[in-house]
Design a protein around this motif. Structure first.
Motif, PDB file in Angstrom:
ATOM      1  N   GLY A  19      54.043  69.546  15.213  1.00 10.87           N
ATOM      2  CA  GLY A  19      52.674  69.619  14.703  1.00 10.87           C
ATOM      3  C   GLY A  19      51.652  69.949  15.788  1.00 10.87           C
ATOM      4  N   GLU A  20      51.874  69.448  17.005  1.00 10.87           N
ATOM      5  CA  GLU A  20      50.951  69.703  18.113  1.00 10.87           C
ATOM      6  C   GLU A  20      50.743  71.194  18.347  1.00 10.87           C
ATOM      7  N   SER A  21      51.773  72.031  17.984  1.00  5.92           N
ATOM      8  CA  SER A  21      51.692  73.469  18.246  1.00  5.92           C
ATOM      9  C   SER A  21      50.986  74.234  17.128  1.00  5.92           C
ATOM     10  N   LEU A  22      50.699  73.554  16.026  1.00  8.79           N
ATOM     11  CA  LEU A  22      50.092  74.257  14.888  1.00  8.79           C
ATOM     12  C   LEU A  22      48.564  74.271  15.042  1.00  8.79           C
ATOM     13  N   ALA A  23      47.967  75.439  14.800  1.00  8.63           N
ATOM     14  CA  ALA A  23      46.504  75.580  14.933  1.00  8.63           C
ATOM     15  C   ALA A  23      45.790  74.709  13.901  1.00  8.63           C
ATOM     16  N   ASP A  24      44.536  74.390  14.195  1.00 11.43           N
ATOM     17  CA  ASP A  24      43.746  73.545  13.292  1.00 11.43           C
ATOM     18  C   ASP A  24      43.613  74.160  11.904  1.00 11.43           C
ATOM     19  N   ASP A  25      43.653  75.495  11.820  1.00 11.18           N
ATOM     20  CA  ASP A  25      43.477  76.128  10.506  1.00 11.18           C
ATOM     21  C   ASP A  25      44.812  76.542   9.884  1.00 11.18           C
ATOM     22  N   HIS A  26      45.921  76.053  10.437  1.00 10.49           N
ATOM     23  CA  HIS A  26      47.235  76.336   9.840  1.00 10.49           C
ATOM     24  C   HIS A  26      47.307  75.663   8.456  1.00 10.49           C
ATOM     25  N   PRO A  27      47.891  76.340   7.468  1.00  2.90           N
ATOM     26  CA  PRO A  27      47.964  75.733   6.118  1.00  2.90           C
ATOM     27  C   PRO A  27      48.746  74.421   6.073  1.00  2.90           C
ATOM     28  N   ALA A  28      49.508  74.144   7.125  1.00  6.62           N
ATOM     29  CA  ALA A  28      50.228  72.866   7.204  1.00  6.62           C
ATOM     30  C   ALA A  28      49.303  71.687   6.944  1.00  6.62           C
ATOM     31  N   TRP A  29      48.111  71.721   7.525  1.00  3.75           N
ATOM     32  CA  TRP A  29      47.257  70.535   7.487  1.00  3.75           C
ATOM     33  C   TRP A  29      46.740  70.248   6.085  1.00  3.75           C
ATOM     34  N   GLU A  30      46.459  71.339   5.332  1.00  2.00           N
ATOM     35  CA  GLU A  30      46.020  71.144   3.947  1.00  2.00           C
ATOM     36  C   GLU A  30      47.139  70.484   3.132  1.00  2.00           C
ATOM     37  N   LEU A  68      43.762  54.933   8.915  1.00  2.00           N
ATOM     38  CA  LEU A  68      44.870  55.869   9.131  1.00  2.00           C
ATOM     39  C   LEU A  68      45.033  56.100  10.627  1.00  2.00           C
ATOM     40  N   ALA A  69      46.240  55.828  11.133  1.00  2.97           N
ATOM     41  CA  ALA A  69      46.501  55.897  12.567  1.00  2.97           C
ATOM     42  C   ALA A  69      47.764  56.713  12.825  1.00  2.97           C
ATOM     43  N   GLY A  70      48.180  56.775  14.078  1.00  8.51           N
ATOM     44  CA  GLY A  70      49.431  57.435  14.427  1.00  8.51           C
ATOM     45  C   GLY A  70      49.232  58.844  14.956  1.00  8.51           C
ATOM     46  N   GLY A  71      50.309  59.373  15.520  1.00 12.65           N
ATOM     47  CA  GLY A  71      50.251  60.668  16.196  1.00 12.65           C
ATOM     48  C   GLY A  71      49.743  61.788  15.303  1.00 12.65           C
ATOM     49  N   VAL A  72      50.196  61.837  14.054  1.00 18.34           N
ATOM     50  CA  VAL A  72      49.775  62.929  13.169  1.00 18.34           C
ATOM     51  C   VAL A  72      48.262  62.860  12.938  1.00 18.34           C
ATOM     52  N   MET A  73      47.722  61.655  12.833  1.00 13.89           N
ATOM     53  CA  MET A  73      46.283  61.499  12.555  1.00 13.89           C
ATOM     54  C   MET A  73      45.420  61.788  13.784  1.00 13.89           C
ATOM     55  N   GLU A  74      46.074  62.031  14.951  1.00 15.75           N
ATOM     56  CA  GLU A  74      45.306  62.507  16.099  1.00 15.75           C
ATOM     57  C   GLU A  74      44.641  63.844  15.788  1.00 15.75           C
ATOM     58  N   ARG A  75      45.232  64.572  14.818  1.00 14.98           N
ATOM     59  CA  ARG A  75      44.584  65.811  14.368  1.00 14.98           C
ATOM     60  C   ARG A  75      43.442  65.423  13.444  1.00 14.98           C
ATOM     61  N   ARG A  76      42.273  65.214  14.024  1.00 18.38           N
ATOM     62  CA  ARG A  76      41.160  64.614  13.303  1.00 18.38           C
ATOM     63  C   ARG A  76      40.651  65.458  12.126  1.00 18.38           C
ATOM     64  N   GLN A  77      41.018  66.762  12.106  1.00 23.50           N
ATOM     65  CA  GLN A  77      40.594  67.571  10.947  1.00 23.50           C
ATOM     66  C   GLN A  77      41.265  67.076   9.673  1.00 23.50           C
ATOM     67  N   LEU A  78      42.318  66.260   9.798  1.00 20.12           N
ATOM     68  CA  LEU A  78      42.963  65.706   8.602  1.00 20.12           C
ATOM     69  C   LEU A  78      42.045  64.749   7.843  1.00 20.12           C
ATOM     70  N   PHE A  79      41.192  64.025   8.570  1.00 24.26           N
ATOM     71  CA  PHE A  79      40.373  63.005   7.895  1.00 24.26           C
ATOM     72  C   PHE A  79      39.505  63.581   6.777  1.00 24.26           C
ATOM     73  N   PRO A  80      38.677  64.614   7.070  1.00 18.62           N
ATOM     74  CA  PRO A  80      37.870  65.145   5.945  1.00 18.62           C
ATOM     75  C   PRO A  80      38.726  65.731   4.831  1.00 18.62           C
ATOM     76  N   LEU A  81      39.860  66.337   5.175  1.00 20.06           N
ATOM     77  CA  LEU A  81      40.729  66.897   4.130  1.00 20.06           C
ATOM     78  C   LEU A  81      41.279  65.785   3.241  1.00 20.06           C
ATOM     79  N   ILE A  82      41.758  64.715   3.866  1.00 19.45           N
ATOM     80  CA  ILE A  82      42.324  63.598   3.096  1.00 19.45           C
ATOM     81  C   ILE A  82      41.243  62.932   2.241  1.00 19.45           C
ATOM     82  N   ARG A  83      40.077  62.681   2.858  1.00 18.49           N
ATOM     83  CA  ARG A  83      38.997  62.026   2.096  1.00 18.49           C
ATOM     84  C   ARG A  83      38.639  62.821   0.847  1.00 18.49           C
ATOM     85  N   ALA A  84      38.481  64.145   1.011  1.00 18.96           N
ATOM     86  CA  ALA A  84      38.085  64.975  -0.131  1.00 18.96           C
ATOM     87  C   ALA A  84      39.162  64.932  -1.212  1.00 18.96           C
TER      88      ALA A  84
END
Lengths: 305, 305
Positions: free
Chosen positions: B201-212, B236-252
């Motif tokens: 996951g660390e290698s995937l760009a912030d706008d990779h569709p993976a995160w959605e 929400l914690a842990g290595g995956v949640m270090e990708r902070r762009q996940l928070f707004p996606l999850i909340r929405a």
């Protein structure tokens, strides 16, 4: 003679009222249809008042109601049914009129939390600090005891609305929940069965494939509750569960779906005693209302003495 | 000077030890890899013993460990890691050797329950009687506080293994969980990301569709936890949640999936403050271990006085 309590189980279609102190001491009961809030609460008040005149004063009254409810004592709308789609019942104050009409402490909780408490006190959950009570009927609702306390939080549980896997190739039914389509309630409640197969569940034979599919979804739901709450027992109630052939189907699928991950002999070796019908039969709710009332009285006495 | 406590956070790859009394009083810390149980517990014991000689005696020690754990004090294997697939660690007694080696009360809980307790005491969950702490990394694990108590039951929660909808037409990945395939952990953990997209996951760009897609599954999981537990906050914690762009996606997605059913302004109007990262950052676990130790001491003192 111990103290007397009143109970009101307010369902979407009918109301049950009772006076007594527990399952072996139910002195009086009444049932009537749920009509307007004024008429319905009026009948409950009349029944409890007249019984109190005959049998003696009530120490407290417990109300086990359909929801959603505002159970936050700091809230301006504490004691009210909030956003129910049931016509005329949104924003109905339950606690206020009963407290003014009876002058005794009123305890309120959801029908399913009250039923969980009743089962915990007198039924299939005695002595267990953690249990889930799930009812599958017109809707699916769940309540429970965690750490010896009835489950509350931001609001109260809405376990029927969890999402579970739904293979639309095998089961193209879209789901019956007006909010979520194919949540657990949308896939496995009475209306979901009726909409999917075109007849009410009561009309389907015991060997109709409906039951295997319904058991599959209910097992997914129960498995999720086990992984989330780790209950010591799961009680399944409600009209749909009257079809007792569902129990062995659900038990087998829960064990198979968990696939040995939860290493507890209660699940691996004792599933028949782990997923069970209510010990109080159809009376979990009204006895739960009495249990709510008794608990209020206990708290009040503790504060006063 | 208040009392001193020891903490051990035992993870699958590394161990953190600390001595102190809370986030503003961490006197000493050590980190080392998780190797064999003997070597690993030996290093933890050595560290705590030597710190106790320098800093003063420890009142109690808390252990926040990977699981599954036997937390039933009536069980013959209380205090042990049970059926972990981690080589060499199945049936490892954690409490026994530490208690014998240190001669102080040892409190044990899962890493996630301890982290939930730490966040409740000093972090993002202060003052909340009900909260969920979910960590998304090598696995997905969840713990929580319900009614002011850490969640226990038959065993302890295994929230990562709940099932959620999985549309195989959109996402044909089978899931990475060896027990359940496409449970939440199987669809949204670090290994699931790596297996599905062929890179970490660390290698995937912030706008990779993976995160959605990952946010979609995590939102389904969080929605199920909200419907089941009605927490006052979700951390929400842990290595995956270090990708902070996940928070707004999850909340929405949580708001959209619940679709107005849970009528709480914290969700409808305040989701940014409802689904949050840990207030203690990466220290929830080790501070949770200290919080476990402090609680043991409190209980002991209460009994004695």
């Amino acid at each position: 003679m111990g103290e007397l309590f009143g109970g009101i189980e307010a369902g979407g279609t009918k109301v049950v009222c009772a006076v007594g102190s527990g399952p072996d001491d139910l002195r009086a009961q009444a049932r009537f249809p749920t009509t307007t809030p004024e008429e319905t609460l009026g009948r409950a008040l009349d029944f409890l008042r007249s019984q109190a005149e005959t049998l003696g004063p009530l120490a407290a009254v417990g109300v086990a109601s359909f929801g959603p409810l505002d159970l936050d004592r700091r809230s301006a709308t504490f004691g009210c049914i909030t956003s129910t789609p049931k016509p005329g019942w949104a924003d109905t104050d339950l606690v206020g009129p009963l407290q003014r009409g009876l002058g005794v402490p009123i305890a309120l909780d959801t029908d399913v939390n009250a039923a969980a408490l009743g089962e915990w006190r007198w039924g299939a959950g005695q002595g267990l600090d953690t249990l889930v009570y799930l009812t599958i009927g017109t809707g699916i609702g769940g309540g429970g005891i965690v750490g010896g306390q009835v489950m509350h939080g931001l609001l109260h549980p809405e376990m029927g609305h969890i999402r579970v896997p739904h293979d639309r190739a095998l089961d193209p039914f879209e789901g019956s929940c007006p909010f979520h389509g194919d949540c657990l309630e949308g896939l496995a409640s009475g209306p979901a069965i009726e909409q999917r197969w075109g007849v009410r569940g009561e009309s389907l034979a015991d060997d109709h494939p409906a039951w295997e599919l319904v058991a599959h979804y209910l097992a997914l739901g129960v498995g999720n509750l086990i992984c989330t709450l780790s209950p010591r027992r799961v009680i399944l109630a409600g009209g749909v569960m009257e079809r007792r052939q569902l129990f062995p189907l659900i038990r087998a699928q829960v064990v198979s779906q968990l696939n040995g991950y939860v290493q507890a002999r209660q699940i691996l070796e004792g599933i028949d005693a782990y997923i069970v019908p209510p010990g109080l039969g159809p009376n979990s709710g009204i006895l739960g209302a009495l249990a709510l009332a008794r608990r209020t009285e206990t708290h009040r006495s503790r504060r006063e003495h």
